[in-house]
Design an enzyme around this catalytic site. Structure first.
Site, PDB file in Angstrom:
ATOM      1  N   ASP A 559       0.836  -1.200   0.000  1.00  0.00           N
ATOM      2  CA  ASP A 559       0.000   0.000   0.000  1.00  0.00           C
ATOM      3  C   ASP A 559       0.873   1.253   0.000  1.00  0.00           C
ATOM      4  O   ASP A 559       2.041   1.225   0.373  1.00  0.00           O
ATOM      5  CB  ASP A 559      -0.889  -0.021   1.248  1.00  0.00           C
ATOM      6  CG  ASP A 559      -2.224   0.680   1.034  1.00  0.00           C
ATOM      7  OD1 ASP A 559      -2.311   1.510   0.106  1.00  0.00           O
ATOM      8  OD2 ASP A 559      -3.167   0.394   1.798  1.00  0.00           O
ATOM      9  N   GLU A 562       3.243   5.265  -3.743  1.00  0.00           N
ATOM     10  CA  GLU A 562       3.489   6.375  -4.678  1.00  0.00           C
ATOM     11  C   GLU A 562       4.882   7.016  -4.556  1.00  0.00           C
ATOM     12  O   GLU A 562       5.374   7.484  -5.598  1.00  0.00           O
ATOM     13  CB  GLU A 562       2.399   7.451  -4.501  1.00  0.00           C
ATOM     14  CG  GLU A 562       1.022   7.023  -4.940  1.00  0.00           C
ATOM     15  CD  GLU A 562       0.332   6.098  -3.933  1.00  0.00           C
ATOM     16  OE1 GLU A 562      -0.557   5.352  -4.348  1.00  0.00           O
ATOM     17  OE2 GLU A 562       0.710   6.104  -2.744  1.00  0.00           O
ATOM     18  N   ASP A 636      -7.878   4.255  -3.557  1.00  0.00           N
ATOM     19  CA  ASP A 636      -8.944   4.520  -2.589  1.00  0.00           C
ATOM     20  C   ASP A 636     -10.031   5.376  -3.230  1.00  0.00           C
ATOM     21  O   ASP A 636     -10.127   6.592  -3.013  1.00  0.00           O
ATOM     22  CB  ASP A 636      -8.354   5.214  -1.359  1.00  0.00           C
ATOM     23  CG  ASP A 636      -7.378   4.322  -0.626  1.00  0.00           C
ATOM     24  OD1 ASP A 636      -7.481   3.093  -0.760  1.00  0.00           O
ATOM     25  OD2 ASP A 636      -6.503   4.844   0.081  1.00  0.00           O
TER      26      ASP A 636
END
Length: 958
Positions: A559, A562, A636
């Site tokens: 997760d 980025e 998300d």
């Protein structure tokens, strides 16, 4: 450095600029083992002085251009460095140009400008750089490192279309004359590879923030002429009021910009305005000083509505902490006033909105395609030629690596939520699936299984997970289920793993210096490890291996890759938080973090246990990610029908970026209050059920089939009772997914062996049909099934297009339809329209609850006649890498329309545990026999197959 020099050729060239030079000069061509270097004698200011053309394969040529005296030697991160076969190529030149030619393509370089033209073997131009070269190479210094801002402009005919570039999430499918910001964000994945309708692809080898299209800096709307709601006052009229009582106004003032884009800009919110209880309205008029197509870029969270010239262009919602982008191109007339209104309900104390603008494209960008990067050592790109999109993607994977075959279980259904808090919740959820006979292969444990203050320890909180080893064994042995776990690259300051990584200088330290606290409990100071550091990657794997893999964990959920060290920080702040990387400035390597993070885990697990296929799910991705056994999900996203609509082109373009494995949170991740506080009731409850049903139908035909999200709980039985149409529909598509496993796993085998793509934009299979160029809400799933998701609430039908060149059978009724037409297809609550291409073979297996079920030797072949058809039934061991050594089996199946015969070919290949004895049930479908996929119906024919070729004559039972 000029490596592998074979010889230099000097030729006399006529002066190109006689007003500057009155003589001739020598043009130097340096011949290498794999290509040529051109030394331009008169480089334009900010242009290239050296250009290298490298023959990579017969269909791929690499272009490197620099304004310096030598080429950089930095190794590419996105390239797979497995040595490719030598390429036969030739070099020709005359007084004005040099040509590098393979047996498939050629690249011609102008000595005067450095402009390159790519042609096919017949001499047809496929792609050409802008007349004059189109290269811009501007020296910059980043953290004291000499680099360049680079851009390359190409000619682009009007009819050209562009696809790929990752997962922008703006709802676009064709990027022609559009702008794509290639910056990694939560739910925006940037991959610098595009596919053109003109039979080429372009891989841009760069890791910095990049843009496709118009790279001018976006302007505040103050650059337009703004007047308030009274038509006179300067600026827009901004009213900050109570959310429910508009008469309660906190502030009313004239404003010339809307720019609450980042955390740092929220300080500009008027004092005293309660973000969580308020509403903002901007009203007035805009006018422009030029006529043309003006571009507006809106990013927002909370509730946002945007009207221009009386038209509602946007009506969306997103959770406050995760704004999403939207793009609008609007025709405006010079000096004409247009009414504008924007209504924003932040809904939380941290929400964001920003509206930027650009004037119409300058004439210099008309019929052009531009790629720009803010930091580079040189211009570096690969031209990839192909007759089809599959050919082009195959070339991309030759460059960046093959996609390993996923473990078979990963293609089944996954259940996840944010989040299972205890061991008992995990075990009871899987038990309930098995009790209800709902197919399930993977249960997922999201973040916070550790003690509250121990993020990064990778250790289970023993008060909630008293026996994780026993839990995983139970999942494996008793339930035939697999276990995926979330492993962030994040570490809380002061814990033991933090100390270890800090001691070795493996951590980014700026967030620690800033003492920025996260959102957990009282808030904890944290940072991420440097995935660009090879030793840090090994250290991270060793941590996962000792704490988790050794317990039997099957797969990794990566997760925030980025990397999202601090959500909603400005780009410049995000750079400082990951600066410097082990390879260089964060500005130079900003977009590549997820690639390196996955690399460490893939390589670590394969070295630890090469008998277990690596499987990674990651929130961000980059070119080359597929070679690390990694899939990506769309981040998300919001639980809304309009967000479901945007998932479809997002998944299609992600797949067209060369990355074959993609998924989405079925139902959407975060939810509006009407679903969440308290339990949804009445109309909201039924809307929630319908949304999940439609998303589940779509999810069953994505490469990966996965439910995840915040409360309400996402298990089928928690969404609706058994007698509800939502439950019945979701159960049906769950069963259909498992029935289709022979079809799906065969396509997955082809992803590795043939560089295939499972989720297929219509331009991949129907490129000659001009009607499919801009269709982003339909796609092919494998070779035969046309998927048409339903994304409008209360819909009972949807308009769709049946591509020309073949007929189409309704999968549910067997009704035949001619191609090349739009139809209004039935879409009742329980069904999503599915059509099967004429001339298809679809293998369907038995009813199973998990992919480890050994009852797979009875297969029904649905033969959709009218044209010749073929299918390759693929099998291997499903869990290891023996297929890389040839341990797999293919059964070729073909149908000939002229003779109306089906041939099931000889099983070629072998592997441990193979069963060549199968029962094939055969169901014929033709224009006169309307046959649906009815798993309980009697077959037209059944044969016993023992691995040898058999031929069957069509025998239809009417």
């Amino acid at each position: 450095m000029l490596p592998c020099i074979k010889k230099s050729i000097y030729i006399i060239t006529a002066c190109v600029y006689p007003f500057l030079f009155a003589c001739t000069s020598r043009q130097e061509i340096i011949t290498l083992d794999d290509g040529i270097i051109i030394k331009l004698k008169q480089a334009a200011p900010g242009g290239a002085s050296l250009i290298r053309l490298t023959a990579i394969t017969p269909k791929i040529i690499r272009i490197t251009a620099t304004g310096a005296g030598e080429f950089p030697t930095t190794e590419s991160l996105m390239r797979d460095h497995t040595k490719l076969p030598a390429v036969a190529w030739t070099e020709q030149h005359n007084a004005t140009e040099a040509i590098l030619k393979t047996n498939s393509i050629s690249a011609t370089v102008s000595f005067a400008t450095g402009e390159i033209i790519f042609k096919d073997s017949s001499g047809n131009i496929i792609l050409q750089e802008k007349a004059g070269g189109g290269k811009t190479i501007i020296p910059v210094k980043v953290d004291e490192k000499p680099l360049y801002q680079v851009s390359q402009v190409f000619e682009s005919p009007t009819e050209e279309a562009f696809y790929g570039l990752g997962q922008p999430q703006t709802g676009m499918i064709n990027y022609k004359d559009k702008d794509v910001d290639l910056t990694q964000y939560n739910s925006t994945v940037s991959v610098p590879f595009l596919v053109s309708s003109r039979k080429y692809g372009l891989l841009w080898d760069n890791y910095s923030i990049t843009s496709f299209g118009d790279n001018r800096k976006k302007q505040d709307i103050s650059s337009l002429s703004l007047t308030g709601s009274d038509g006179i006052s300067k600026g827009l009229t901004a009213t900050y009021s109570d959310r429910t009582d508009s008469s309660k106004i906190f502030v009313k003032q004239q404003e010339d910009k809307i720019d609450y884009a980042f955390l740092s800009s929220l300080k500009n919110i008027p004092a005293g305005f309660p973000m969580d209880k308020g509403k903002v309205k901007w009203e007035g008029y805009i006018s422009a000083d030029t006529t043309g197509e003006h571009k507006f870029y809106l990013s927002a969270s909370g509730y946002i509505k945007y009207w221009l010239d009386g038209k509602l262009l946007l009506d969306k919602w997103r959770e406050g902490w995760n704004p999403g982008p939207s793009f609008f191109a609007v025709q405006l007339e010079k000096n004409k006033k247009y009414p504008i209104k924007i209504e924003w309900i932040p809904e939380s104390i941290q929400a964001f909105v920003s509206l930027k603008w650009l004037s119409p494209n300058p004439v210099s960008l008309n019929n052009k395609m531009t790629i720009y990067s803010e930091a580079a050592e040189a211009i570096d790109y690969y031209f990839v030629y192909g007759q089809t999109a599959d050919d082009i993607i195959s070339g991309y994977r030759e460059l960046t690596g093959k996609a390993p075959i996923l473990p078979k279980w990963a293609l089944g259904f996954w259940q996840s939520r944010e989040r299972y808090k205890t061991q008992a919740e995990i075990e009871s959820t899987v038990a309930e699936f098995r009790k209800r006979k709902i197919g399930l292969d993977n249960i997922v444990l999201d973040w916070s299984y550790w003690k509250e203050d121990a993020w990064g320890s990778q250790e289970f909180d023993s008060t909630r997970f008293p026996d994780p080893d026993g839990m995983i064994k139970k999942l494996h042995n008793e339930y035939n289920a697999h276990f995926m776990i979330s492993v962030w690259p994040k570490f809380y300051e002061g814990i033991e793993t933090y100390k270890l990584f800090d001691k070795n200088n493996w951590l980014y330290k700026q967030n620690i210096k800033d003492e920025t606290r996260d959102w957990i409990g009282k808030g904890y100071v944290s940072t991420f490890y440097d995935a660009y550091n090879a030793d840090a990657r090994k250290g991270f794997w060793n941590l996962l291996n000792s704490k988790l893999f050794s317990k039997g964990v099957d797969a990794w959920w990566l997760d925030a890759t980025e990397p999202d060290i601090l959500s909603n920080a400005t780009i410049e702040k995000r750079k400082t938080l990951m600066n410097p990387t082990a390879l260089g400035p964060a500005t130079q390597y900003f977009n590549g973090y997820a690639l390196q993070n996955a690399k460490g885990i893939y390589e670590g697990q394969r070295q630890t246990n090469n008998d277990q296929r690596v499987f990674i799910l990651t929130r961000s991705a980059y070119a080359g990610m597929q070679r690390y056994g990694a899939a990506t999900w769309s981040g998300d996203i919001a639980a809304r029908f309009d967000e479901l609509e945007r998932q479809i082109p997002a998944g299609i373009n992600f797949s067209l970026s060369g990355l074959p494995y993609w998924t989405t949170d079925i139902g959407g991740f975060f939810v509006e209050d009407k679903y969440d506080k308290p339990n949804p009731q009445g109309e909201a409850l039924e809307e929630w059920r319908e949304l999940n049903t439609r998303w589940y139908q779509f999810g069953a035909f994505c490469p990966l089939f996965r439910s995840h999200g915040q409360y309400p709980y996402r298990e089928i039985y928690n969404i609706a009772p058994e007698n509800h149409p939502a439950y019945k529909s979701m159960l049906y598509y769950n069963q259909l997914r498992y029935r289709l496993m022979p079809y799906i796993y065969s396509a997955t085998g082809s992803v590795y062996h043939n560089n295939y793509t499972l989720m297929r934009g219509l331009i991949m299979d129907f490129a000659s049909d001009p009607n499919v160029k801009n269709i982003g809400d339909q796609y092919m799933f494998g070779s035969s099934i046309l998927v048409n998701p339903v994304y409008k609430p209360h819909a009972v039908e949807r308009k769709l297009y049946l591509p020309a060149g073949q007929g189409w059978y309704d999968m549910y009724t067997g009704k035949y339809n001619e191609g090349g037409q739009y139809i209004d297809a039935a879409a009742p609550y329980e069904r999503m329209p599915l059509f099967v291409k004429e001339g298809s073979i679809i293998p369907v297996g038995p009813d199973i609850q998990h992919t480890n079920d050994t009852n797979t030797d009875k297969i029904t072949l649905y033969i959709y006649t009218g044209r010749d058809a073929s299918f390759n039934l693929y099998e291997d061991e499903g869990v290891n890498y023996n297929y890389e050594k040839g341990a797999f089996c293919n059964i070729p199946i073909s149908y000939k329309e002229a003779s109306q015969t089906l041939t099931i070919g000889k099983c070629s290949g072998d592997f441990k545990g193979i069963s060549k004895n199968k029962i094939f049930r055969i169901v014929w479908i033709d224009k006169d026999k309307k046959t649906n996929i009815d798993f309980s119906a009697q077959a037209d024919t059944a044969i016993s197959y023992n691995g040898n070729e058999q031929t069957i004559k069509m025998n239809i039972k009417y």
